[in-house]
Enzyme design. Sequence first.
Site, PDB file in Angstrom:
ATOM      1  N   GLU A 279      -3.269   2.208  -9.720  1.00  0.00           N
ATOM      2  CA  GLU A 279      -4.527   1.973  -9.152  1.00  0.00           C
ATOM      3  C   GLU A 279      -5.607   2.393 -10.178  1.00  0.00           C
ATOM      4  O   GLU A 279      -6.730   1.908 -10.211  1.00  0.00           O
ATOM      5  CB  GLU A 279      -4.585   2.861  -7.825  1.00  0.00           C
ATOM      6  CG  GLU A 279      -4.019   2.211  -6.775  1.00  0.00           C
ATOM      7  CD  GLU A 279      -2.520   2.435  -6.778  1.00  0.00           C
ATOM      8  OE1 GLU A 279      -1.769   2.355  -5.683  1.00  0.00           O
ATOM      9  OE2 GLU A 279      -2.055   3.073  -7.755  1.00  0.00           O
TER      10      GLU A 279
ATOM     11  N   ALA B 190      -0.742  -3.613  -3.095  1.00  0.00           N
ATOM     12  CA  ALA B 190      -1.762  -4.350  -2.053  1.00  0.00           C
ATOM     13  C   ALA B 190      -2.466  -5.506  -2.763  1.00  0.00           C
ATOM     14  O   ALA B 190      -2.665  -5.682  -3.759  1.00  0.00           O
ATOM     15  CB  ALA B 190      -2.795  -2.946  -1.692  1.00  0.00           C
TER      16      ALA B 190
ATOM     17  N   GLU C  10       4.461   3.032  -2.747  1.00  0.00           N
ATOM     18  CA  GLU C  10       4.084   3.849  -1.640  1.00  0.00           C
ATOM     19  C   GLU C  10       4.936   3.134  -0.618  1.00  0.00           C
ATOM     20  O   GLU C  10       5.868   4.046   0.060  1.00  0.00           O
ATOM     21  CB  GLU C  10       2.790   3.786  -1.112  1.00  0.00           C
ATOM     22  CG  GLU C  10       1.639   4.495  -2.437  1.00  0.00           C
ATOM     23  CD  GLU C  10       0.367   4.106  -1.942  1.00  0.00           C
ATOM     24  OE1 GLU C  10      -0.115   5.319  -1.798  1.00  0.00           O
ATOM     25  OE2 GLU C  10      -0.307   3.232  -2.549  1.00  0.00           O
TER      26      GLU C  10
ATOM     27  N   GLY D 126       0.483   0.080  -3.829  1.00  0.00           N
ATOM     28  CA  GLY D 126       1.308  -0.052  -2.285  1.00  0.00           C
ATOM     29  C   GLY D 126       2.620  -0.565  -2.220  1.00  0.00           C
ATOM     30  O   GLY D 126       3.354   0.301  -1.391  1.00  0.00           O
TER      31      GLY D 126
END
Length: 173
Positions: A137, A71, A117, A114
């Site tokens: 993270e 992200a 993911e 992300g």
Amino acid sequence: RAGAAFQYLLVQKTGAQKNVGLIQLNRPQALNALCEGLMAELRRALEAMESDPEVGAIVLTGSQKAFAAGADIKEMQNKTFQECYSSGFLAGWDKVSVVRKPIIAAVNGYALGGGCELAMMCDIIYAGEKAQFGQPEILLGTIPGAGGTQRLTRAVGKSLAMEMVLTGDRISA
């Protein structure tokens, strides 16, 4: 519609019969970090591919250096929990997992946070020799937020998933 102008994606139909939708994340200066604009474009491109009767399958890819490095932290850093929660910050990120046509993630380079993911939301992951998967993270004092803990456990088992999430360590293809 697949040829519509995109700022963060390269979108085309490819293959001998032009029946494969190819979506390439194209934010090289940010290692394809997943900003809100990119994710909105990805939803739009997926909707166009899904509604196109000529497209039988979709390939989602990045660059040789990064599928997606996660992200966009710069975009997120000043948001409070309340802002993220009330605005539905990750709403729509799961569009990949609900498309009815098969989606193949072609991953080379980094698929972190992300990005990892996003790859796990696809039906198949095709990993190149330089692919690196991780959920770093924890190194930022947070946890995976778009279903990563659940999908990673199903993909690699509880023990390796726990190790990856709790240490931030990466795995290769």
